[in-house]
Write an enzyme that holds these catalytic residues in place. Sequence first.
Site, PDB file in Angstrom:
ATOM      1  N   THR A 171     -25.377  43.808  50.732  1.00  0.00           N
ATOM      2  CA  THR A 171     -26.984  43.917  50.143  1.00  0.00           C
ATOM      3  C   THR A 171     -28.323  43.366  50.707  1.00  0.00           C
ATOM      4  N   ARG A 202     -36.472  56.711  58.005  1.00  0.00           N
ATOM      5  CA  ARG A 202     -37.703  56.240  59.053  1.00  0.00           C
ATOM      6  C   ARG A 202     -38.584  56.211  57.302  1.00  0.00           C
ATOM      7  N   GLY A 240     -24.498  54.327  44.775  1.00  0.00           N
ATOM      8  CA  GLY A 240     -25.028  54.721  46.097  1.00  0.00           C
ATOM      9  C   GLY A 240     -23.850  56.312  46.707  1.00  0.00           C
ATOM     10  N   PHE A 241     -22.670  56.214  45.781  1.00  0.00           N
ATOM     11  CA  PHE A 241     -21.642  57.858  46.675  1.00  0.00           C
ATOM     12  C   PHE A 241     -21.677  58.636  44.930  1.00  0.00           C
ATOM     13  N   GLY A 242     -22.056  58.686  44.324  1.00  0.00           N
ATOM     14  CA  GLY A 242     -21.443  59.712  43.071  1.00  0.00           C
ATOM     15  C   GLY A 242     -21.227  58.487  41.894  1.00  0.00           C
ATOM     16  N   GLY A 252     -22.334  54.964  34.803  1.00  0.00           N
ATOM     17  CA  GLY A 252     -22.790  53.940  36.244  1.00  0.00           C
ATOM     18  C   GLY A 252     -23.403  55.370  37.321  1.00  0.00           C
ATOM     19  N   LYS A 264     -23.178  40.173  44.138  1.00  0.00           N
ATOM     20  CA  LYS A 264     -24.455  40.596  43.209  1.00  0.00           C
ATOM     21  C   LYS A 264     -23.689  40.713  41.005  1.00  0.00           C
ATOM     22  N   LYS A 270     -14.554  56.698  38.855  1.00  0.00           N
ATOM     23  CA  LYS A 270     -15.469  57.131  39.488  1.00  0.00           C
ATOM     24  C   LYS A 270     -15.254  57.432  40.740  1.00  0.00           C
ATOM     25  N   ASN A 307     -22.509  44.330  40.218  1.00  0.00           N
ATOM     26  CA  ASN A 307     -21.110  44.680  40.794  1.00  0.00           C
ATOM     27  C   ASN A 307     -20.088  43.581  39.995  1.00  0.00           C
ATOM     28  N   ASP A 311     -16.425  47.462  41.628  1.00  0.00           N
ATOM     29  CA  ASP A 311     -17.130  47.533  43.150  1.00  0.00           C
ATOM     30  C   ASP A 311     -16.370  46.882  44.370  1.00  0.00           C
ATOM     31  N   ARG A 324      -7.219   3.706  80.061  1.00  0.00           N
ATOM     32  CA  ARG A 324      -6.864   5.304  80.090  1.00  0.00           C
ATOM     33  C   ARG A 324      -7.750   6.021  80.873  1.00  0.00           C
ATOM     34  N   ASP A 337     -19.120  42.344  48.269  1.00  0.00           N
ATOM     35  CA  ASP A 337     -20.955  42.489  47.391  1.00  0.00           C
ATOM     36  C   ASP A 337     -21.030  41.852  46.389  1.00  0.00           C
ATOM     37  N   GLU A 366     -37.153  48.901  64.050  1.00  0.00           N
ATOM     38  CA  GLU A 366     -36.186  47.972  64.290  1.00  0.00           C
ATOM     39  C   GLU A 366     -34.913  47.149  63.072  1.00  0.00           C
TER      40      GLU A 366
HETATM   41  N1  LIG Z   1     -15.125  49.638  35.481  1.00  0.00           N
HETATM   42  C1  LIG Z   1     -15.713  50.238  35.603  1.00  0.00           C
HETATM   43  N2  LIG Z   1     -16.357  50.243  33.741  1.00  0.00           N
HETATM   44  C2  LIG Z   1     -18.047  49.969  33.483  1.00  0.00           C
HETATM   45  N3  LIG Z   1     -18.341  50.251  34.118  1.00  0.00           N
HETATM   46  C3  LIG Z   1     -18.078  51.080  35.401  1.00  0.00           C
HETATM   47  C4  LIG Z   1     -16.690  51.074  36.103  1.00  0.00           C
HETATM   48  N4  LIG Z   1     -16.598  51.064  37.268  1.00  0.00           N
HETATM   49  C5  LIG Z   1     -18.285  50.837  37.737  1.00  0.00           C
HETATM   50  N5  LIG Z   1     -19.156  50.816  36.074  1.00  0.00           N
HETATM   51  C6  LIG Z   1     -20.693  51.367  36.610  1.00  0.00           C
HETATM   52  O1  LIG Z   1     -20.798  52.019  37.664  1.00  0.00           O
HETATM   53  C7  LIG Z   1     -21.896  51.584  37.982  1.00  0.00           C
HETATM   54  C8  LIG Z   1     -21.102  51.480  39.884  1.00  0.00           C
HETATM   55  O2  LIG Z   1     -20.402  51.614  40.428  1.00  0.00           O
HETATM   56  P1  LIG Z   1     -19.915  51.107  41.263  1.00  0.00           P
HETATM   57  O3  LIG Z   1     -20.704  49.915  41.535  1.00  0.00           O
HETATM   58  O4  LIG Z   1     -18.597  51.003  41.455  1.00  0.00           O
HETATM   59  O5  LIG Z   1     -20.660  51.952  42.056  1.00  0.00           O
HETATM   60  P2  LIG Z   1     -21.135  52.521  43.758  1.00  0.00           P
HETATM   61  O6  LIG Z   1     -20.941  54.065  43.952  1.00  0.00           O
HETATM   62  O7  LIG Z   1     -19.839  51.829  45.151  1.00  0.00           O
HETATM   63  O8  LIG Z   1     -22.131  51.748  43.857  1.00  0.00           O
HETATM   64  P3  LIG Z   1     -22.813  50.887  44.438  1.00  0.00           P
HETATM   65  O9  LIG Z   1     -23.917  51.815  45.531  1.00  0.00           O
HETATM   66  O10 LIG Z   1     -24.180  50.076  44.479  1.00  0.00           O
HETATM   67  O11 LIG Z   1     -22.412  50.030  45.849  1.00  0.00           O
HETATM   68  C9  LIG Z   1     -21.959  49.998  37.934  1.00  0.00           C
HETATM   69  O12 LIG Z   1     -22.223  48.899  38.574  1.00  0.00           O
HETATM   70  C10 LIG Z   1     -20.862  50.008  36.836  1.00  0.00           C
HETATM   71  O13 LIG Z   1     -22.901  50.210  35.604  1.00  0.00           O
HETATM   72  N1  LIG Z   2      -8.989   1.716  70.067  1.00  0.00           N
HETATM   73  C1  LIG Z   2      -8.520   2.699  71.408  1.00  0.00           C
HETATM   74  N2  LIG Z   2      -8.782   3.562  71.312  1.00  0.00           N
HETATM   75  C2  LIG Z   2      -8.729   4.655  72.176  1.00  0.00           C
HETATM   76  C3  LIG Z   2      -7.497   4.275  73.115  1.00  0.00           C
HETATM   77  N3  LIG Z   2      -7.636   5.408  73.482  1.00  0.00           N
HETATM   78  C4  LIG Z   2      -8.126   6.694  73.312  1.00  0.00           C
HETATM   79  N4  LIG Z   2      -9.006   5.287  72.349  1.00  0.00           N
HETATM   80  C5  LIG Z   2     -10.221   6.522  71.683  1.00  0.00           C
HETATM   81  O1  LIG Z   2     -11.578   5.535  72.072  1.00  0.00           O
HETATM   82  C6  LIG Z   2     -12.139   5.970  70.748  1.00  0.00           C
HETATM   83  C7  LIG Z   2     -12.913   5.042  70.303  1.00  0.00           C
HETATM   84  O2  LIG Z   2     -13.622   5.579  69.443  1.00  0.00           O
HETATM   85  P1  LIG Z   2     -13.046   5.403  67.943  1.00  0.00           P
HETATM   86  O3  LIG Z   2     -12.532   3.701  67.464  1.00  0.00           O
HETATM   87  O4  LIG Z   2     -14.263   6.154  66.796  1.00  0.00           O
HETATM   88  O5  LIG Z   2     -12.025   6.179  68.401  1.00  0.00           O
HETATM   89  C8  LIG Z   2     -11.071   5.772  69.845  1.00  0.00           C
HETATM   90  C9  LIG Z   2      -9.653   6.310  70.339  1.00  0.00           C
HETATM   91  O6  LIG Z   2     -10.099   8.237  69.991  1.00  0.00           O
HETATM   92  C10 LIG Z   2      -7.012   2.648  72.529  1.00  0.00           C
HETATM   93  O7  LIG Z   2      -6.265   2.730  73.698  1.00  0.00           O
HETATM   94  N5  LIG Z   2      -7.155   2.175  71.572  1.00  0.00           N
HETATM   95  N1  LIG Z   3     -43.068  52.902  57.230  1.00  0.00           N
HETATM   96  C1  LIG Z   3     -44.692  52.679  58.378  1.00  0.00           C
HETATM   97  N2  LIG Z   3     -44.124  52.269  59.243  1.00  0.00           N
HETATM   98  C2  LIG Z   3     -45.452  52.062  60.389  1.00  0.00           C
HETATM   99  C3  LIG Z   3     -46.222  51.665  60.250  1.00  0.00           C
HETATM  100  N3  LIG Z   3     -47.366  50.674  61.886  1.00  0.00           N
HETATM  101  C4  LIG Z   3     -46.045  51.621  62.110  1.00  0.00           C
HETATM  102  N4  LIG Z   3     -44.836  51.873  61.763  1.00  0.00           N
HETATM  103  C5  LIG Z   3     -43.584  51.357  62.110  1.00  0.00           C
HETATM  104  O1  LIG Z   3     -43.334  53.321  62.581  1.00  0.00           O
HETATM  105  C6  LIG Z   3     -41.558  53.080  62.239  1.00  0.00           C
HETATM  106  C7  LIG Z   3     -40.957  54.800  61.740  1.00  0.00           C
HETATM  107  O2  LIG Z   3     -39.773  54.321  61.048  1.00  0.00           O
HETATM  108  P1  LIG Z   3     -39.013  53.256  60.840  1.00  0.00           P
HETATM  109  O3  LIG Z   3     -39.262  53.138  59.455  1.00  0.00           O
HETATM  110  O4  LIG Z   3     -37.975  52.934  61.380  1.00  0.00           O
HETATM  111  O5  LIG Z   3     -40.244  51.819  61.093  1.00  0.00           O
HETATM  112  C8  LIG Z   3     -41.539  52.380  61.237  1.00  0.00           C
HETATM  113  C9  LIG Z   3     -42.493  50.797  61.255  1.00  0.00           C
HETATM  114  O6  LIG Z   3     -41.373  50.079  62.465  1.00  0.00           O
HETATM  115  C10 LIG Z   3     -46.876  51.947  58.689  1.00  0.00           C
HETATM  116  O7  LIG Z   3     -48.152  51.469  58.858  1.00  0.00           O
HETATM  117  N5  LIG Z   3     -45.737  51.914  58.115  1.00  0.00           N
END
Ligand SMILES: Nc1ncnc2c1ncn2[C@@H]1O[C@H](COP(=O)(O)OP(=O)(O)OP(=O)(O)O)[C@@H](O)[C@H]1O
Ligand SMILES: Nc1nc2c(ncn2[C@@H]2O[C@@H]3COP(=O)(O)O[C@H]3[C@H]2O)c(=O)[nH]1
Ligand SMILES: Nc1nc2c(ncn2[C@@H]2O[C@@H]3COP(=O)(O)O[C@H]3[C@H]2O)c(=O)[nH]1
Length: 804
Positions: A654, A298, A503-505, A500, A619, A523, A622, A635, A403, A617, A289
């Site tokens: 995340t 998987r 996920g992509f590099g 750092g 956390k 980056k 970041n 990020d 009314r 994102d 799921e």
């Molecule tokens: N400007 C920066 N100065 C210092 N460190 C940085 C800077 N940018 C990124 N980093 C370091 O690199 C790590 C990864 O950067 P970033 O989160 O931008 O990459 P990402 O590939 O998008 O990561 P994620 O997969 O977690 O989203 C940051 O958590 C940080 O530790």
């Molecule tokens: N007092 C008043 N409330 C009206 C009238 N026409 C519509 N309303 C609505 O009737 C609602 C009754 O509850 P509220 O006093 O909270 O707000 C009021 C208005 O929104 C009016 O002529 N007089």
């Molecule tokens: N990892 C794991 N997956 C299980 C188990 N029993 C049933 N599954 C199912 O097997 C599936 C394998 O693909 P998914 O990781 O998407 O989801 C997993 C679960 O829905 C188990 O004991 N371990």
Amino acid sequence: MADVHKKIKREGEDDEKTLKPSTSSSEEGEAKVVSTAPPHHALSTVTIDSQLRGSSEWSTFNVWRGLCCKRVDRVQIGTKMYETHELQKLIPQLEDAVQKRDQQIRQQQTIVETHVKRIAELEAEVTSLQRECDKLRSVLEQKAQNVASSPGARSPSNGSPRNDQDKHDKEVHDKLLDAASRAKKLAVSAEPAKLDAKPASLQHHIKNAAAKQLIRDAVHKNDFLKQLAKEQIIELVECMYEMRARSGQWVIQEGEPGDRLFVVAEGDLTVSREGIPLGTMRPGTVMGELAILYNCTRTASVQALTDVQLWVLDRSVFQMITMRLGMERQQQLMSFLTKVSIFENLPEDRISKIADVLDQDYYAGGHHIIRQGEKGDTFFIINNGQVKVTQQIEGESEPREIRVLNQGDFFGERALLGDELRTANIIAMNPGVEVLTLDRESFLKLIGDIDAVKKDYGDSDRLSQSTVPIIEPPSPTKVALQAEFDQVTLRNLKRLATLGVGGFGRVELVCINGDKSRTFALKALKKKHIVDTRQQEHIFAERNIMLETNTDWIVKLYKTFRDTKYVYMMLEVCLGGELWTTLRDRGHFDDYTARFYVACVLEGLEYLHRRNIVYRDLKPENCLLANSGYLKLVDFGFAKKLAPGRKTWTFCGTPEYVSPEIILNKGHEQSADYWALGIYICELMLGRPPFQAADPMKTYTLILKGVDALEIPNRRIGKTATALVKKLCRDNPGERLGSGSGGVNDIRKHRWFMGFDWEGLRNHTLKPPIQPKVQNPADVANFDSYPADPDVPPDEFSGWDEGF
Ligand SMILES: Nc1ncnc2c1ncn2[C@@H]1O[C@H](COP(=O)(O)OP(=O)(O)OP(=O)(O)O)[C@@H](O)[C@H]1O
Ligand SMILES: Nc1nc2c(ncn2[C@@H]2O[C@@H]3COP(=O)(O)O[C@H]3[C@H]2O)c(=O)[nH]1
Ligand SMILES: Nc1nc2c(ncn2[C@@H]2O[C@@H]3COP(=O)(O)O[C@H]3[C@H]2O)c(=O)[nH]1
């Protein structure tokens, strides 16, 4: 029934003392009956042996009885002879004994049946625990890889506050979670939904009532799926299609990316991991799921043990189902509300927020919706039908009819604006009326005081604030630097260290032409990986948004490059390291420390939201510490610029930080960041995110249970901080603090921030709680160390990065 034979022997042995045996030879284990009847009856010796085996005890005794009726005188059992009349006397005793034994057997059988049932239950439990272990193992393996790529990663030192607290923490479960929380949290994302504008049509697949019931039952047994709206489950059942697999065929292969969910309809399947069997999947169970939320690997293989029939749901269909409901409701409400007179001139994003918090109610004709003089807390808009307004006038015996209000009219505002008491009666007219309702808090927050609402018929200065796009020229420093780097090429950049791994590099510390007095973060993102995971749009959004932003609260992007394998971003560097690392080393922060880091993020979020950008994102991983100790967001891989009042549907973020509307694919916008802010406050103060489980699906289930289920306040997170978290983490995005007309200022005004020096923060005169030690522009002591990446990605020539 061999027992019967033994039993008879035993009974015989017991009774031996009372019998007078005569002698005769016989084979071991045989009983002979010697007859003393007249000659024509010829002396007969009857041997009772294995013939009796297999017969019941009762029939055994019938044989004895029969023998006795033949007037046999003596019976030889084994080597001994017995008088028949003596044996006859024994029959009632033996019958009684047999009856007792029968009763005992029945009792034993009942006990055995209970045990068998319990064993089956325990087996099922073992299977489920095994599955959990397996998921946990795969999560930990992923996290371990993350940590392993940073061998310099420090574990919390002994005697740290965290260790003291840990003594009190709950058993193994907590330990496992603790281990997981020491690893960085991984971000996840589906490919951006191309469906943002209009949901495509859904194809139904014919199935009989029993099949539908089987799917519904399976869905209701599944912790995550059962939380979907009723209409969504109905649609999901209709859209599942049939798949058959022959015995021996693989249905799921471990390690492959998954994009569909299965419900077993017929037959059995075996689940294994690395060749080791884990359990069996039977009809009525859901598998795979997590894959319908986003691309995930998987965790196990599944093979058909017999010929099987499965019902399948593709991720794209699931997304469409969940998105459609949210979108349809949103669109219907939006188109209705824009026609409501008081909202006529409200900006679309304001109306969208109102739509988010509206509830729907129905009243039958004649029903009093409001009674004059009562206390009132609800505001109403007529969605369908009519109501009659009557008022009790002094001196008149009956309330006077004033009314009739029609579709699009509103009522109930007066009691919310001060006196609290209803000033008129409102009665539903036949055939009934459908109303949209808003509680007092939302009414005051979103529609403001009544004068402002009245004034809004023509205009609303207050509301227009958030929709007028803010075009600020980049600050001179950024412009100047960008101009200065105009000529810089990739070849000019020298790698000094790795900062750092994402996920992509990787992110490297670099300098230009060997000048270490000024350093940058480069980056590098693997193009092939981006294409494989269909993240091109996200990467471009990251580039565009970072180029557009120019504030102290967000890491600056100076220049981008590309080659055949990577796209690059040359960024402002923050040498204080990740807030995540500081948090990990300290265990958790106190209110004073957390408040500073929350305030920095709030400044950043306000900056983004004013430009209609949702960050998605947030956390500690970041949040980077500049040399000054101030925080900056980095990020922007999931950041997105939205049209005013519009939502987006792609699942990204995340797991521990995603909001309920992201999980349920209802459409989300900036308020998803306020949810994340609440989670961030908790993580800073608790030392781990509040919703955390062994696998993402369980995390999502916890998130959907809501913040009220959390055990806060506790010894780490006090009442005031808890109150703020609960206001930020409201299930309904429109009710979150920050989403109202007061915007981020409502968060700043919360009592957790009482006395906080916002001015000092903005002009950087406020002393940060932690001052990072940075010796020089090439000092990477605040970062974990990373081994070189042996993986050289292949070239990627599809051209998606044109213009990067
Ligand atoms: N400007 C920066 N100065 C210092 N460190 C940085 C800077 N940018 C990124 N980093 C370091 O690199 C790590 C990864 O950067 P970033 O989160 O931008 O990459 P990402 O590939 O998008 O990561 P994620 O997969 O977690 O989203 C940051 O958590 C940080 O530790
Ligand atoms: N007092 C008043 N409330 C009206 C009238 N026409 C519509 N309303 C609505 O009737 C609602 C009754 O509850 P509220 O006093 O909270 O707000 C009021 C208005 O929104 C009016 O002529 N007089
Ligand atoms: N990892 C794991 N997956 C299980 C188990 N029993 C049933 N599954 C199912 O097997 C599936 C394998 O693909 P998914 O990781 O998407 O989801 C997993 C679960 O829905 C188990 O004991 N371990």
